[in-house]
Design an enzyme around this catalytic site. Structure first.
Site: not given
Lengths: 387, 262
Positions: A270, A369, A160
């Protein structure tokens, strides 16, 4: 209720929330789409102290505890998990390892640079053919005849921030016969000859947290940059991962929190068949279960944070608490984001809303990890003492 | 060089404001942060901190007036990088208007002593934008308003760029001066986590009449006779329903003409 959360923790959390909403939210979608590393906001986070929250003040950090780190990271990941990944690597994987096992000189030189935001750190354990099975790695470091430098060769993957990292905590073999007892850790400066950045990995989620391969060809690492003793690397990697897991749990919590909030708002707004969809029992059940899992994750994270703080005095490991928090929060994030898309229906599947990004980002938390399978193994071993 | 930044604590920009039946106003923030540093003041604070970083200012002191615990804005100013903060809080100063605020600010600046520059944001009190000038008058200093850039500053003088109608003008004045800075001057920084921790360790002194020796600050000559909610805007939606797109377009254009939109 949680009197261990102080006013200062709240202030840290609030600043993280403000920053995430004002500066990250407007760019998150575009960086997810392009996969470009958000270097400007990452640098800004460094200057604000995001990369060294637990680092003591004498090494340029904020000097707070794991809880402060977790609260801040959760807020960042609620808006964008990619920024959270970079933050997590710098705080725990990079800084924690050097602080715990490094020399005073290494701490001052490398941790300070990252904690103050001057440089970007990374952590490299995984190889193309070895992940959790770290004892099987192929990259090597050999001490030269003069005894001044290690000569490092090999190829690491899934690093990373590698496209921008200035300093990397690297794990390679110094004694391949000894398997995991032959792993040694080094601190690598990436502006030296023999280091090369490889291709960027195209990936499902956390797309903006640029991940790439790195290659070493006769890279000369000065002996003073060895982290810990020869053969101590596996222990360092595992110790650091305990700390890292609380971060990934917090990341998962942030993602799940965002998906839940969006779902609640949508259920209230909604309408279908003449009523709000939140009035349907099947939607209510989803929301109720989502909320319960989110809050249960939060409590496991708090427990792990407190266990880590306590371990500073007692020296007791907190692998069990960290693994339980990571396992539960990451699987909950995957489940909650799946439900969130279902509640949103077609809108959830569309790239016009961030739900599908939360869903894609959640998946990695079950993998990196330590996969969920590894977490279960750690938990079970801790319970039985059997290996 | 000592720089004072005059600030105010205001309701959060995300707070929901409620007008109560008794005419009072209250506010709540879902994010748990009902009060913040007045967003205009962030530009003033940033300007002060830049002067310190550039080696021009030795002290950057954030100043405010209000209730003794109205320190949220000051703590933000400290967390951004101000070196000190002072709050003026005294029952005798309650309910002041902009002129009263200016009297308080001027008295506090005099009490700090040896100040070369007082910086305001564009507006600080009731959206009126004249507290900076009133403070300058009370101090007997030059007011420089709508400042978009500080071009030069030394111990005796300052050269700034001001926003004026249709352009900019560059002006020079001897110090001390009062500046009000516009949004163009700098992008305010976020506070840092370290800044937050430092701010929490700072004891913010509370000054009152004992320090300032103002008999009173003059109360308020402005009477807020009525405060009311803005009436909700009423809007209607007209749907043009037609199978022929050309007809629908013509009808749309006709109605836009009729409503004087085009």
């Amino acid at each position: 209720m949680f009197d261990f959360i102080t006013e200062e923790h709240r202030e840290i959390q609030q600043l993280a929330r403000d920053f995430a909403q004002r500066s990250i939210a407007p760019i998150a979608e575009a960086h997810d789409e392009s996969g470009d590393f958000p270097i400007d906001t990452i640098r800004q986070m460094g200057q604000m102290g995001f990369m060294g929250i637990e680092v003591p003040e004498e090494y340029g950090g904020v000097g707070m505890d794991t809880l402060a780190y977790s609260l801040a990271l959760t807020e960042i990941c609620k808006v964008d998990a990619s920024h959270g990944t970079v933050m997590s690597v710098n705080n725990s994987l990079f800084s924690h390892g050097i602080l715990k096992f490094g020399t005073e000189e290494q701490k001052h030189k490398y941790v300070t640079a990252v904690a103050t935001g001057e440089k970007l750190g990374a952590y490299s354990l995984t190889e193309p053919m070895s992940g959790s099975d770290a004892g099987n790695m192929k990259s090597t470091a050999v001490l030269n005849e003069e005894g001044t430098h290690y000569v490092i060769n090999g190829r690491k993957s899934w690093v990373t921030s590698a496209p921008y990292a200035d300093i990397i905590v690297l794990f390679v073999m110094t004694d391949p016969q000894a398997k995991h007892r032959g792993v040694t850790a080094f601190i690598i400066e990436t502006d030296q000859p023999g280091f090369e950045r490889g291709k960027k990995e195209p990936k499902l989620g956390i797309r903006a947290s640029a991940t790439s391969e790195i290659m070493f060809e006769n890279y000369l690492c000065p002996i003073e940059n060895r982290l810990g003793k020869e053969g101590e690397g596996f222990k360092i990697a595992m110790t650091v991962l305990d700390a890292g897991r609380i971060g990934i749990a917090s990341q998962a919590l942030g993602i799940a929190d965002a998906a839940l909030e969006a779902s609640i708002a949508y259920a209230k707004e909604r309408e279908a068949f003449g009523q709000k969809i939140g009035q349907f029992q099947m939607i209510q059940q989803k929301l109720a279960d989502m909320k319960t899992r989110v809050e249960a994750s939060r409590l496991l994270i708090y427990q792990a944070c407190l266990a880590k703080s306590a371990s500073k005095k007692s020296g007791k490991r907190y692998s069990l608490e960290a693994s339980m928090a990571k396992l539960y929060a990451s699987e909950s994030a995957m489940w909650v984001t799946t439900q969130a898309i279902q509640i949103h229906g077609g809108m959830g599947y569309s790239k016009e809303m961030p739900l599908e990004r939360y869903f894609r980002d959640a998946k990695i938390t079950e993998i990196y990890e330590g996969t969920s399978e590894i977490q279960r193994m750690v938990i079970a071993r801790s319970l039985t003492g059997l290996r | 060089m000592k720089v004072v930044v005059c600030t105010k604590q205001t309701p959060s920009t995300t707070a929901a404001i409620t007008l109560n039946n008794d005419g009072s106003v209250s506010w709540e923030d879902a994010g748990g942060k009902p009060n913040i540093l007045n967003p205009w003041d962030e530009y003033g604070v940033e300007t002060g901190i830049r002067l310190k970083e550039d080696g021009k200012a030795s002290d950057v002191i954030a100043l405010t007036t209000g209730a003794p615990d109205d320190t949220v804005g000051l703590k933000t100013a400290l967390a951004m990088g101000c070196t000190e903060a002072i709050i003026v809080a005294d029952e005798a100063y309650a309910g002041v208007d902009t002129l009263g605020t200016a009297r308080i600010m001027a008295a506090a600046i005099n009490n700090i002593g040896d100040v070369s520059l007082a910086i305001f944001g564009r507006q600080i009190n009731g959206d009126m934008g004249h507290t900076a000038v009133q403070t300058a008058v009370k101090l007997g200093w030059t007011p420089l308003t709508q400042v978009t850039a500080i071009n030069e500053i030394d111990d005796d003088r300052i050269v700034v760029e001001r926003a004026v109608d249709d352009g900019r003008e560059t002006v020079e004045a001897p110090l001390p001066v009062v500046l009000s800075v516009s949004k163009e001057i700098y992008e305010p920084r976020y506070p840092s986590f370290m800044g937050i921790r430092k701010a929490n360790r700072v004891k913010i002194p509370v000054w009152g009449n004992d320090e300032l020796n103002l008999d009173d600050a003059g109360g308020s000559k402005v009477d807020w006779s009525d405060i009311y909610d803005i009436p909700a805007r009423e809007g209607t939606v007209q749907m043009i329903d037609s199978d022929d797109m050309a007809d629908a377009a013509k009808e749309l254009v006709d109605s836009l003409f009729e409503e004087k939109v085009i």
